[in-house]
Design a protein around this motif. Sequence first.
Motif, PDB file in Angstrom:
ATOM      1  N   SER A  46       0.848  -1.188   0.000  1.00 25.01           N
ATOM      2  CA  SER A  46       0.000   0.000   0.000  1.00 25.01           C
ATOM      3  C   SER A  46       0.888   1.244   0.000  1.00 25.01           C
ATOM      4  CB  SER A  46      -0.908   0.000   1.233  1.00 25.01           C
ATOM      5  OG  SER A  46      -0.129   0.080   2.425  1.00 25.01           O
ATOM      6  N   VAL A  47       0.219   2.390  -0.089  1.00 24.61           N
ATOM      7  CA  VAL A  47       0.984   3.643  -0.028  1.00 24.61           C
ATOM      8  C   VAL A  47       1.728   3.747   1.300  1.00 24.61           C
ATOM      9  CG1 VAL A  47       0.812   6.155  -0.041  1.00 24.61           C
ATOM     10  CG2 VAL A  47      -0.606   4.808  -1.600  1.00 24.61           C
ATOM     11  N   LEU A  48       1.058   3.346   2.391  1.00 19.95           N
ATOM     12  CA  LEU A  48       1.709   3.376   3.702  1.00 19.95           C
ATOM     13  C   LEU A  48       2.913   2.447   3.742  1.00 19.95           C
ATOM     14  CD1 LEU A  48       1.764   4.368   6.609  1.00 19.95           C
ATOM     15  CD2 LEU A  48       0.145   2.537   7.203  1.00 19.95           C
ATOM     16  N   ASP A  49       2.783   1.264   3.104  1.00 24.68           N
ATOM     17  CA  ASP A  49       3.909   0.332   3.050  1.00 24.68           C
ATOM     18  C   ASP A  49       5.086   0.949   2.299  1.00 24.68           C
ATOM     19  OD1 ASP A  49       2.481  -1.585   4.441  1.00 24.68           O
ATOM     20  OD2 ASP A  49       1.667  -2.489   2.608  1.00 24.68           O
ATOM     21  N   CYS A  50       4.783   1.667   1.225  1.00 25.70           N
ATOM     22  CA  CYS A  50       5.851   2.301   0.448  1.00 25.70           C
ATOM     23  C   CYS A  50       6.552   3.398   1.258  1.00 25.70           C
ATOM     24  CB  CYS A  50       5.293   2.893  -0.843  1.00 25.70           C
ATOM     25  SG  CYS A  50       4.634   1.649  -1.989  1.00 25.70           S
ATOM     26  N   ILE A  51       5.744   4.181   1.992  1.00 27.34           N
ATOM     27  CA  ILE A  51       6.339   5.225   2.849  1.00 27.34           C
ATOM     28  C   ILE A  51       7.193   4.580   3.934  1.00 27.34           C
ATOM     29  CG2 ILE A  51       5.820   7.071   4.485  1.00 27.34           C
ATOM     30  CD1 ILE A  51       3.300   7.664   2.864  1.00 27.34           C
TER      31      ILE A  51
END
Length: 330
Positions: A46-51
């Motif tokens: 997810s976007v959070l995982d990427c961050i």
Amino acid sequence: MPASTVSPLRSIVRRIIWAILALTATVLLVYFGRDGYRDAAGGPLSVLDCIYYATVSLSTTGYGDITPVTPLARLVNVLVITPLRVLFLIVLVGTTLEVLTERSRQAMKIQRWRSRVRDHVVVIGYGTKGRSAVTALLGEDADPGRIVVVDTNQAALETASSLGLVTVNGSGTRSDVLRVAGVARARAIVVAPARDDTAVLVTLTARELAPKAQIVAAVREAENVHLLRQSGADSVVVSSETAGRLLGMATSTPSVVEMFEDLLTPDAGLAISEREVEQQEVGGSPRHLPDIVLGVVRDGRLYRVDAPEADAIEAGDRLLYVKKVTPAEP
């Protein structure tokens, strides 16, 4: 060499912006190539995982729960994310490294200057009296790089530095500050603080560090002159009484005061100076010289021109005389 100064707040904000840009670029690279990464928890990134991955990767924490698995993702890590990681670390520690480097450079400059400086003049206190003393020294063609100003007022030190003077930030009552100013190897020390009690303490400290230096001190009240002399001052100037006498004389003989001001101003007109006697002048009378001689300095003692000791000039004497000063070209 003048150094470019940048506001600390501006420097920090600029570094934060670079850090955010590096983090954002890493997040975008991971997000668009998220199919090439594997999460130990399972499922797509997810976007959070990427961050999260970008943060732990750039900070070199590297928990290993999210890893690149495809050749393309690993190549992007090697060629793009690794340089971003280095940039991120440089931005984070850059301020600290810059401060340490600047401090080391300044420490080396101070150490090199202290090892080479000899026979300089230290001016303690850069108020009205200290500035006037420096002006007189510069008027006698003194090298600005051999004049050290000690003061706690940063604005005063910046003014002195703009004239090419060496500056030391600190109290002249502290021996460690005077050691930085090289007082122990100074030729002369000018004590010109705002308070008389401070002048006494500064003189005591300076005399302890420099037993052979010429110490000239200024006081406001005549009753404190003996304290300065007992503290080790060779000469004491009473500023309030001197100004008072000139004010009193100005009411009846203003031309005399004007002449005094001319003699004390080294830029133009007449000025009081001192020189060595020439060989052909030895044995003669100082009153018969072309120069207007005021006194003879012999073995460190001043004799007025009308004193019996000054009837004949001896080898090694120095003459205190009035010289004509030509104004400098603009």
